[in-house]
Design a protein around this motif. Structure first.
Motif, PDB file in Angstrom:
ATOM      1  N   THR A 123      42.404  42.169  33.770  1.00  0.00           N
ATOM      2  CA  THR A 123      43.770  42.214  33.249  1.00  0.00           C
ATOM      3  C   THR A 123      44.598  41.057  33.808  1.00  0.00           C
ATOM      4  OG1 THR A 123      43.628  44.611  33.039  1.00  0.00           O
ATOM      5  CG2 THR A 123      45.834  43.651  33.030  1.00  0.00           C
ATOM      6  N   ARG A 148      40.689  48.673  27.070  1.00  0.00           N
ATOM      7  CA  ARG A 148      41.846  49.006  27.911  1.00  0.00           C
ATOM      8  C   ARG A 148      42.474  47.739  28.494  1.00  0.00           C
ATOM      9  NH1 ARG A 148      39.241  53.131  29.677  1.00  0.00           N
ATOM     10  NH2 ARG A 148      38.427  52.174  31.543  1.00  0.00           N
ATOM     11  N   GLU A 173      44.441  45.882  25.776  1.00  0.00           N
ATOM     12  CA  GLU A 173      45.694  46.564  25.437  1.00  0.00           C
ATOM     13  C   GLU A 173      46.718  46.437  26.567  1.00  0.00           C
ATOM     14  OE1 GLU A 173      44.325  50.437  24.148  1.00  0.00           O
ATOM     15  OE2 GLU A 173      43.887  49.661  22.136  1.00  0.00           O
ATOM     16  N   LYS A 174      46.269  46.512  27.832  1.00  0.00           N
ATOM     17  CA  LYS A 174      47.203  46.331  28.958  1.00  0.00           C
ATOM     18  C   LYS A 174      47.785  44.922  28.972  1.00  0.00           C
ATOM     19  CE  LYS A 174      44.956  47.781  32.674  1.00  0.00           C
ATOM     20  NZ  LYS A 174      44.475  48.439  33.886  1.00  0.00           N
TER      21      LYS A 174
END
Length: 180
Positions: free
Chosen positions: A113, A145, A148-149
């Motif tokens: 991320t 995930r 999307e983060k």
């Protein structure tokens, strides 16, 4: 050696021939390749060839995946970055794709991320791109995930090599609204 981005914990720099051992540790791991077609590398020479290929992308396209180095240990932990994709994929051609891959012992630390956000910042603020895309195997919940983060939005599914993938998109306008 050019440094493209830096985060609180990581340096994103050009891949160099000296990264071959780290690339081999990464790409010889079956777990790393679970959602990548299960084709782990079997020799360090294959890793050297991958690095040569990426360095050629730097020369031809001005961009390619970057080495990710942990600041605290100065260790190669994987790669991340943008790549200009010239072949048609899901109805797109000549688009910028965000990707990342990490050595298994560095999973779960939030590095993907952190890198995705740094790469998007580079793409929208330095390269002035209008859109950046990404894809993930439909079964790879962790990668979805991360995307999307980072601000990506799901934008449909498609098959590549008979495997269902999710397609993700983020625009500069969306990025700016999230980081304005």
């Amino acid at each position: 050696m050019e440094i493209f981005a830096s985060t609180p914990r990581l340096i994103l720099r050009e891949l160099i021939p000296a990264d071959a051992a780290g690339m081999f540790e990464l790409d010889s791991d079956k777990a790393v390749h679970l959602y990548l077609g299960n084709k782990p590398l079997s020799t360090i020479e294959e890793s050297r060839e991958v690095i040569r290929f990426i360095r050629q992308q730097y020369r031809e396209n001005g961009i390619g995946r970057w080495a990710v180095v942990e600041k605290e240990s100065n260790r190669f932990v994987g790669w991340a970055g943008l790549k200009l994709v010239k072949k048609p994929t899901n109805g797109h051609v000549n688009y910028y794709d965000l990707g990342y891959r990490f050595i298994q012992k560095y999973w779960g630390k939030g590095y993907a991320t952190e890198c995705a956000q740094a790469c998007l910042d580079y793409g929208f603020n330095r390269l002035r791109l209008e859109n950046i895309y990404a894809m993930a195997d439909a079964g790879n919940a962790a990668s979805k995930r991360v995307l999307e983060k980072a601000g990506f939005r799901p934008d449909g599914t498609f098959y590549e090599e008979e495997i269902l993938h999710n397609w993700f998109t983020i625009s500069r306008e969306t990025w700016q609204s999230l980081h304005g």
